[in-house]
Design an enzyme around this catalytic site. Structure first.
Site, PDB file in Angstrom:
ATOM      1  CG  HIS A 279      16.007 -43.078  29.773  1.00 42.14           C
ATOM      2  ND1 HIS A 279      17.194 -43.045  29.451  1.00 42.14           N
ATOM      3  CD2 HIS A 279      15.344 -43.331  28.687  1.00 42.14           C
ATOM      4  CE1 HIS A 279      17.211 -43.143  28.194  1.00 42.14           C
ATOM      5  NE2 HIS A 279      16.018 -43.292  27.830  1.00 42.14           N
TER       6      HIS A 279
ATOM      7  CB  CYS B 178      26.100 -39.470  19.055  1.00 43.41           C
ATOM      8  SG  CYS B 178      27.130 -37.986  19.986  1.00 43.41           S
TER       9      CYS B 178
ATOM     10  CB  SER C 281      12.645 -40.178  27.083  1.00 45.35           C
ATOM     11  OG  SER C 281      13.162 -41.275  27.606  1.00 45.35           O
TER      12      SER C 281
HETATM   13  C1  LIG Z   1      17.203 -40.091  24.313  1.00 44.43           C
HETATM   14  C2  LIG Z   1      16.293 -39.486  23.129  1.00 44.43           C
HETATM   15  C3  LIG Z   1      15.534 -40.063  22.372  1.00 44.43           C
HETATM   16  C4  LIG Z   1      14.929 -41.666  22.550  1.00 44.43           C
HETATM   17  O1  LIG Z   1      14.346 -41.856  24.037  1.00 44.43           O
HETATM   18  P1  LIG Z   1      13.993 -43.093  24.436  1.00 44.43           P
HETATM   19  O2  LIG Z   1      13.409 -43.048  25.733  1.00 44.43           O
HETATM   20  O3  LIG Z   1      15.546 -43.588  24.878  1.00 44.43           O
HETATM   21  O4  LIG Z   1      13.703 -44.155  23.352  1.00 44.43           O
HETATM   22  C5  LIG Z   1      14.802 -39.448  21.305  1.00 44.43           C
HETATM   23  N1  LIG Z   1      15.041 -38.346  20.930  1.00 44.43           N
HETATM   24  C6  LIG Z   1      16.029 -37.585  21.601  1.00 44.43           C
HETATM   25  C7  LIG Z   1      16.108 -36.057  21.468  1.00 44.43           C
HETATM   26  C8  LIG Z   1      17.007 -37.991  22.674  1.00 44.43           C
HETATM   27  O5  LIG Z   1      17.572 -37.381  23.511  1.00 44.43           O
END
Ligand SMILES: *Cc1c(COP(=O)(O)O)cnc(C)c1O
Length: 406
Positions: A208, A332, A206
């Protein structure tokens, strides 16, 4: 909109990160100036956009040490997880294999997808973890059958930071001819990722979580030997028909730049985060009586720290911390006050889960912020305990184990 969030101490990096200003600057011309559709092949606007997307693919691939053609853009790690898991299970449905193994501590996006597959008739196994948050390889071996098609286990848990034995899991998958998917969202930029060594066939990322923009992520799909998935969004056939729709160029450029920054100076950053996180843990554990870390202390990434503060509620601590942004063991996921499924799977008592706080340290965390946080956490917990009847009873030597919690 409040205009003072800058005054806040942000310690929730595992939830999301601010977009790095270098990333934002790199993205900016691709909104209004270079706005072309990268799939337009007949003019310069299309070519410019396409070149920018190619550069982004290259930076991401370099960061993951894979081939650019093995990367598919998605909207984020949630989509990558679903595309990987559902995509493999459905694609090979006719092979007679319908068994999927995962763990009880996966991200909700994995678990909800698994529940749906279960309802649709697929066979699911949710591995347990020990009190350190780590799976038992013997249990994994035990649960594998000749119907097992896929094993999905995250590298790093987003609540505790605990790292799973990737080498060992990967070897088991290789020996048994099972596809290995990993949610590597919290590993990127925080530790060495070795997709080849781990025998990973599919991996989710991801943007972000690594100082890139929200709304974009990547799915790694191994080409050699190739893993195939069923697509759910063929659309106009973009990205090889795996994930159709016009590629969001500015977001791609941003994710690419975020990976480029990781490529350039990650060692120094990880070192800095390790030092600050160590300082935070030491400061809190020394100053707050009975406070304790959740999860394995050695085998973890430095940026996630989960601490329990017995006799006070995490929600109350978080509220008392006012200008410090943290996550609690009970909230969370969204606004549910459900105790964390991760800590529950580790055998942590419900009452104790309610008293846990997750601190997340990141690129922009400063020494001053850590000092401030240690002091404020110490004072807040002390203040809450001073008005807690349970704390009073504990100090008077009442046997707390005999008390019935409601
Ligand atoms: C934040 C996170 C996600 C989800 O990511 P998005 O890009 O917001 O859909 C999935 N797995 C883990 C381990 C995360 O920390």
């Amino acid at each position: 909109m409040k205009d003072h969030p800058r005054e806040l101490v942000y310690l929730d990096y595992p939830a999301t990160t601010p977009c790095d200003s270098r990333v934002f600057e790199k993205m900016s011309p691709y909104f209004c100036t270079f706005f072309g559709n990268p799939h337009s092949k007949n003019h310069a606007h299309g070519w410019i956009a396409d070149e920018a997307v190619d550069d982004a693919f290259a930076s991401i691939a370099e960061c993951l040490r894979v081939e650019p053609r093995e990367i598919t853009f998605t909207s984020g790690a949630s989509e990558s997880n679903i595309l990987a898991i559902r995509g493999v299970m459905m694609r090979y449905k006719n092979s007679g294999k319908n068994h999927l193994i995962t763990t009880q501590t996966e991200h909700k996006s994995v678990l909800s997808c698994c529940r749906q597959l279960e309802e649709e008739g697929y066979s699911l196994t949710y591995l347990s973890v020990n009190d350190q948050g780590i799976i038992d390889l013997n249990e994994l071996l035990d649960k594998i059958t000749d119907k097992t098609l896929l094993i999905s286990i995250a590298v790093v848990n987003n609540e505790t930071g605990v790292i799973q034995p990737m080498n060992e899991i990967g070897n088991i998958c290789k020996n048994k001819g099972i596809y290995f998917h990993t949610d590597a969202t919290q590993a990127l930029g925080k530790m060495a990722i070795d997709i080849k060594l781990w025998n990973v066939a599919l991996a989710s990322f991801s943007s972000h979580k690594v100082y890139g923009p929200k709304g974009i992520g990547a799915l790694y799909l191994r080409k050699d030997p190739a893993v195939k998935i069923k697509s759910f969004l063929v659309g106009g056939g973009q990205q090889g028909g795996i994930r159709g729709g016009t590629i969001p160029v500015p977001l791609c450029v941003g994710f690419g730049e975020a990976c480029k920054i990781i490529n350039e100076n990650n060692g120094a950053e990880v070192e800095q985060i390790t030092r600050l996180s160590g300082k935070l843990v030491q400061g809190i554990l020394e100053n707050v009586p009975l406070s304790k870390m959740n999860g394995n202390v050695e085998n973890k990434v430095p940026h996630i720290v989960n601490i329990i503060f017995p006799f006070v509620e995490g929600e109350s601590i978080a509220m008392g911390l006012e200008d410090i942004c943290v996550a609690t063991g009970s909230a969370c996921s969204s606004s549910q006050l459900e105790p964390s499924h991760v800590l529950k799977a580790m055998g942590v008592d419900n009452v104790v889960i309610q008293s846990s706080i997750r601190f997340g340290i990141g690129r922009f965390t400063t020494e001053t912020e850590i000092d401030y946080t240690i002091k404020k956490v110490t004072d807040t917990v002390q203040r809450l305990r001073d008005i807690s009847p349970l704390w009073d009873m504990y100090n008077k030597g009442v046997n707390m184990e005999k008390i019935k919690w409601t």
